[in-house]
Design a protein around this motif. Structure first.
Motif, PDB file in Angstrom:
ATOM      1  N   GLY A  44     -37.848  17.449  11.412  1.00 19.39           N
ATOM      2  CA  GLY A  44     -38.628  16.608  12.304  1.00 19.39           C
ATOM      3  C   GLY A  44     -38.140  16.698  13.732  1.00 19.39           C
ATOM      4  O   GLY A  44     -38.933  16.779  14.683  1.00 19.39           O
ATOM      5  N   GLY A  45     -36.814  16.730  13.894  1.00 19.40           N
ATOM      6  CA  GLY A  45     -36.251  16.857  15.229  1.00 19.40           C
ATOM      7  C   GLY A  45     -36.575  18.189  15.861  1.00 19.40           C
ATOM      8  O   GLY A  45     -36.895  18.271  17.062  1.00 19.40           O
ATOM      9  N   ALA A  46     -36.504  19.271  15.083  1.00 17.98           N
ATOM     10  CA  ALA A  46     -36.769  20.607  15.612  1.00 17.98           C
ATOM     11  C   ALA A  46     -38.224  20.754  16.049  1.00 17.98           C
ATOM     12  O   ALA A  46     -38.520  21.265  17.140  1.00 17.98           O
ATOM     13  N   VAL A  47     -39.148  20.300  15.196  1.00 18.03           N
ATOM     14  CA  VAL A  47     -40.573  20.393  15.533  1.00 18.03           C
ATOM     15  C   VAL A  47     -40.883  19.580  16.786  1.00 18.03           C
ATOM     16  O   VAL A  47     -41.573  20.045  17.703  1.00 18.03           O
ATOM     17  N   CYS A  48     -40.358  18.378  16.848  1.00 13.65           N
ATOM     18  CA  CYS A  48     -40.597  17.508  18.002  1.00 13.65           C
ATOM     19  C   CYS A  48     -40.022  18.124  19.281  1.00 13.65           C
ATOM     20  O   CYS A  48     -40.690  18.154  20.322  1.00 13.65           O
ATOM     21  N   ALA A  49     -38.794  18.602  19.208  1.00 12.98           N
ATOM     22  CA  ALA A  49     -38.139  19.162  20.393  1.00 12.98           C
ATOM     23  C   ALA A  49     -38.857  20.414  20.899  1.00 12.98           C
ATOM     24  O   ALA A  49     -39.054  20.586  22.108  1.00 12.98           O
ATOM     25  N   VAL A  50     -39.259  21.303  19.981  1.00 14.52           N
ATOM     26  CA  VAL A  50     -39.953  22.524  20.381  1.00 14.52           C
ATOM     27  C   VAL A  50     -41.278  22.199  21.067  1.00 14.52           C
ATOM     28  O   VAL A  50     -41.622  22.778  22.105  1.00 14.52           O
ATOM     29  N   LEU A  51     -42.016  21.262  20.510  1.00 14.13           N
ATOM     30  CA  LEU A  51     -43.318  20.915  21.076  1.00 14.13           C
ATOM     31  C   LEU A  51     -43.174  20.236  22.434  1.00 14.13           C
ATOM     32  O   LEU A  51     -43.915  20.539  23.377  1.00 14.13           O
ATOM     33  N   ILE A  52     -42.219  19.308  22.538  1.00 17.57           N
ATOM     34  CA  ILE A  52     -42.026  18.622  23.821  1.00 17.57           C
ATOM     35  C   ILE A  52     -41.559  19.605  24.888  1.00 17.57           C
ATOM     36  O   ILE A  52     -42.041  19.600  26.032  1.00 17.57           O
ATOM     37  N   ALA A  53     -40.616  20.492  24.524  1.00 10.84           N
ATOM     38  CA  ALA A  53     -40.138  21.487  25.477  1.00 10.84           C
ATOM     39  C   ALA A  53     -41.245  22.445  25.894  1.00 10.84           C
ATOM     40  O   ALA A  53     -41.221  22.998  27.001  1.00 10.84           O
ATOM     41  N   GLY A  55     -44.305  21.502  26.404  1.00 10.40           N
ATOM     42  CA  GLY A  55     -45.287  20.777  27.203  1.00 10.40           C
ATOM     43  C   GLY A  55     -46.252  19.916  26.421  1.00 10.40           C
ATOM     44  O   GLY A  55     -47.186  19.350  27.002  1.00 10.40           O
ATOM     45  N   THR A  56     -46.060  19.780  25.106  1.00  2.00           N
ATOM     46  CA  THR A  56     -46.944  18.945  24.292  1.00  2.00           C
ATOM     47  C   THR A  56     -46.669  17.469  24.549  1.00  2.00           C
ATOM     48  O   THR A  56     -45.537  17.081  24.819  1.00  2.00           O
ATOM     49  N   ASN A  57     -47.717  16.666  24.438  1.00  2.00           N
ATOM     50  CA  ASN A  57     -47.563  15.221  24.580  1.00  2.00           C
ATOM     51  C   ASN A  57     -46.558  14.695  23.558  1.00  2.00           C
ATOM     52  O   ASN A  57     -46.635  15.056  22.374  1.00  2.00           O
ATOM     53  N   PRO A  58     -45.592  13.855  23.966  1.00  2.00           N
ATOM     54  CA  PRO A  58     -44.573  13.367  23.020  1.00  2.00           C
ATOM     55  C   PRO A  58     -45.145  12.641  21.808  1.00  2.00           C
ATOM     56  O   PRO A  58     -44.565  12.701  20.718  1.00  2.00           O
ATOM     57  N   TRP A  59     -46.278  11.951  21.986  1.00  2.00           N
ATOM     58  CA  TRP A  59     -46.884  11.261  20.842  1.00  2.00           C
ATOM     59  C   TRP A  59     -47.372  12.265  19.803  1.00  2.00           C
ATOM     60  O   TRP A  59     -47.170  12.080  18.598  1.00  2.00           O
ATOM     61  N   ASN A 115     -34.603  16.935  30.835  1.00  2.00           N
ATOM     62  CA  ASN A 115     -35.567  16.561  31.872  1.00  2.00           C
ATOM     63  C   ASN A 115     -37.004  16.524  31.363  1.00  2.00           C
ATOM     64  O   ASN A 115     -37.939  16.414  32.160  1.00  2.00           O
ATOM     65  N   ASP A 116     -37.198  16.609  30.057  1.00  2.00           N
ATOM     66  CA  ASP A 116     -38.549  16.595  29.490  1.00  2.00           C
ATOM     67  C   ASP A 116     -38.995  15.165  29.202  1.00  2.00           C
ATOM     68  O   ASP A 116     -38.186  14.296  28.858  1.00  2.00           O
ATOM     69  N   PRO A 117     -40.292  14.893  29.322  1.00  2.00           N
ATOM     70  CA  PRO A 117     -40.791  13.541  29.025  1.00  2.00           C
ATOM     71  C   PRO A 117     -40.722  13.252  27.525  1.00  2.00           C
ATOM     72  O   PRO A 117     -40.950  14.144  26.696  1.00  2.00           O
ATOM     73  N   THR A 118     -40.400  12.040  27.166  1.00  2.00           N
ATOM     74  CA  THR A 118     -40.339  11.602  25.768  1.00  2.00           C
ATOM     75  C   THR A 118     -41.109  10.289  25.625  1.00  2.00           C
ATOM     76  O   THR A 118     -41.600   9.728  26.616  1.00  2.00           O
ATOM     77  N   LEU A 119     -41.203   9.809  24.402  1.00  2.00           N
ATOM     78  CA  LEU A 119     -41.832   8.505  24.175  1.00  2.00           C
ATOM     79  C   LEU A 119     -41.128   7.418  24.979  1.00  2.00           C
ATOM     80  O   LEU A 119     -41.765   6.495  25.499  1.00  2.00           O
ATOM     81  N   PHE A 120     -39.825   7.544  25.076  1.00  2.00           N
ATOM     82  CA  PHE A 120     -39.032   6.488  25.702  1.00  2.00           C
ATOM     83  C   PHE A 120     -39.181   6.501  27.218  1.00  2.00           C
ATOM     84  O   PHE A 120     -39.189   5.447  27.851  1.00  2.00           O
ATOM     85  N   THR A 121     -39.327   7.685  27.807  1.00  2.00           N
ATOM     86  CA  THR A 121     -39.542   7.739  29.252  1.00  2.00           C
ATOM     87  C   THR A 121     -40.952   7.276  29.609  1.00  2.00           C
ATOM     88  O   THR A 121     -41.170   6.678  30.663  1.00  2.00           O
ATOM     89  N   GLN A 122     -41.922   7.534  28.720  1.00  2.00           N
ATOM     90  CA  GLN A 122     -43.291   7.099  28.976  1.00  2.00           C
ATOM     91  C   GLN A 122     -43.445   5.586  28.839  1.00  2.00           C
ATOM     92  O   GLN A 122     -44.259   4.973  29.540  1.00  2.00           O
ATOM     93  N   LEU A 123     -42.678   4.996  27.922  1.00  2.00           N
ATOM     94  CA  LEU A 123     -42.786   3.555  27.680  1.00  2.00           C
ATOM     95  C   LEU A 123     -41.760   2.747  28.460  1.00  2.00           C
ATOM     96  O   LEU A 123     -41.697   1.531  28.311  1.00  2.00           O
ATOM     97  N   GLN A 124     -40.959   3.427  29.258  1.00  2.00           N
ATOM     98  CA  GLN A 124     -39.894   2.759  30.008  1.00  2.00           C
ATOM     99  C   GLN A 124     -40.475   1.975  31.193  1.00  2.00           C
ATOM    100  O   GLN A 124     -41.014   2.558  32.122  1.00  2.00           O
ATOM    101  N   PRO A 125     -40.387   0.629  31.188  1.00  2.00           N
ATOM    102  CA  PRO A 125     -40.871  -0.138  32.338  1.00  2.00           C
ATOM    103  C   PRO A 125     -39.877  -0.084  33.488  1.00  2.00           C
ATOM    104  O   PRO A 125     -38.680   0.135  33.280  1.00  2.00           O
TER     105      PRO A 125
END
Length: 302
Positions: A44-53, A55-59, A115-125
């Motif tokens: 799960g971590g590998a798939v998520c990291a590859v996609l985010i790196a 340019g895929t939307n973190p969601w 430096n890639d966007p994640t769920l946490f950076t998108q939801l960070q107020p």
């Protein structure tokens, strides 16, 4: 322990609570000793990291990681149900195979997400420190998954999965396709683990091939500690106990490693884990012995 360390322990504990929920489904409900967890967590971590790196939307990346975990669980169940390979051996084969699969997916031993966007950076107020917001976001995910599981296992299909683990022969006599229930249960279990892996890499800033080592031990420890704190056969209380167990387990790990007078270091993590699991296994036995001693002796017959 500082506030930063405390919140960090809660954050990791909540992530591993998702792993523990998956382990609870396989080990407790299905009675399936599943070691796939050590491979589906980094999957799960590998798939998520590859996609985010890439340019895929973190969601979408997190959703894909969850689906990848479910696929790994399906393959393990298929090896057992269709090919008649023993459950433990099937999960070991899958765990070993996933190591190479994860390396293939990442194209190397690790992928940074600095430096890639994640769920946490998108939801960070604005104005709220990240070390405060991350546990809150993970808590929302954990609560949502726990409530969804409680609802699912109260449905007809969820009850069929529980019945398959309790008495597969009786279920088959009632017309239940127990093989399909095993496949579904294993998919749900490892989907949670894949989701946990995706959240883990987004909080830690990258994916590493070794991040799955010992995941099954952590999940089992959380289940055992939780059941010692809140023993119950009802799924609603059992899932709550698992979440509490994961947080308590991680809190004690952090407290032990941050206590200077004990002298423990990061390399002692596995030793601390072994001691905690041993204590959690012994506590119920001590409780039973104390309860037995407190009962009044039966009157002797004349």
């Amino acid at each position: 322990m500082s506030l930063f360390s405390l919140l960090g322990a809660i954050e990791i504990g909540l992530i591993y609570a998702l792993v523990a929920l998956g382990v609870y489904i396989s080990f407790r409900l299905l009675r399936f000793p599943d070691l796939t967890v050590d491979g589906s967590f980094p999957l799960g971590g590998a798939v998520c990291a590859v996609l985010i790196a890439g340019g895929t939307n973190p969601w979408l990346a997190t959703l894909a990681a969850t689906a990848a975990g479910a696929g790994a669980g399906l393959v393990t169940g298929w090896l057992n149900v269709r090919l008649k390979i023993m459950d433990l051996l099937a999960s070991i084969l899958m765990m070993i195979g996933l190591y190479s699969v994860n390396l293939r997916i990442m194209g190397g031993p690790n992928i940074p997400l600095i430096n890639d966007p994640t769920l946490f950076t998108q939801l960070q107020p604005d104005g709220v420190p990240d070390y405060v917001m991350r546990p809150v976001i993970v808590l929302v995910f954990t609560i949502a998954c726990t409530l969804a599981l409680n609802w699912f296992f109260a449905t007809e299909r969820g009850l069929a999965i529980r019945a398959t683990g309790s008495n597969a022969r009786m279920c088959r006599a009632q017309g239940v396709n127990t093989g399909a229930m095993v496949l579904l249960g294993m998919a749900v279990s490892n989907a949670l683990v894949g989701l946990a892996g995706a959240l883990f890499v987004q909080t830690q800033g990258g994916s590493d091939i070794s991040m799955g080592i010992g995941t099954i031990v952590i999940g089992l420890a959380a289940v055992i500690v939780g059941e010692s704190i809140l023993p119950s056969r009802r799924v609603v209380y059992a899932t709550l106990a698992v979440v509490i167990g994961a947080i308590v387990y991680r809190f004690f790990i952090a407290a032990a490693l941050n206590s200077d007078f004990i002298g423990l270091k990061a390399q002692d993590l596995n030793l601390v884990t072994a001691v905690l699991v041993t204590v959690a296994l012994v506590i119920p036995q001590i409780k039973r012995k104390l309860k037995h001693k407190s009962l009044p002796d039966a009157p002797k017959s004349l």
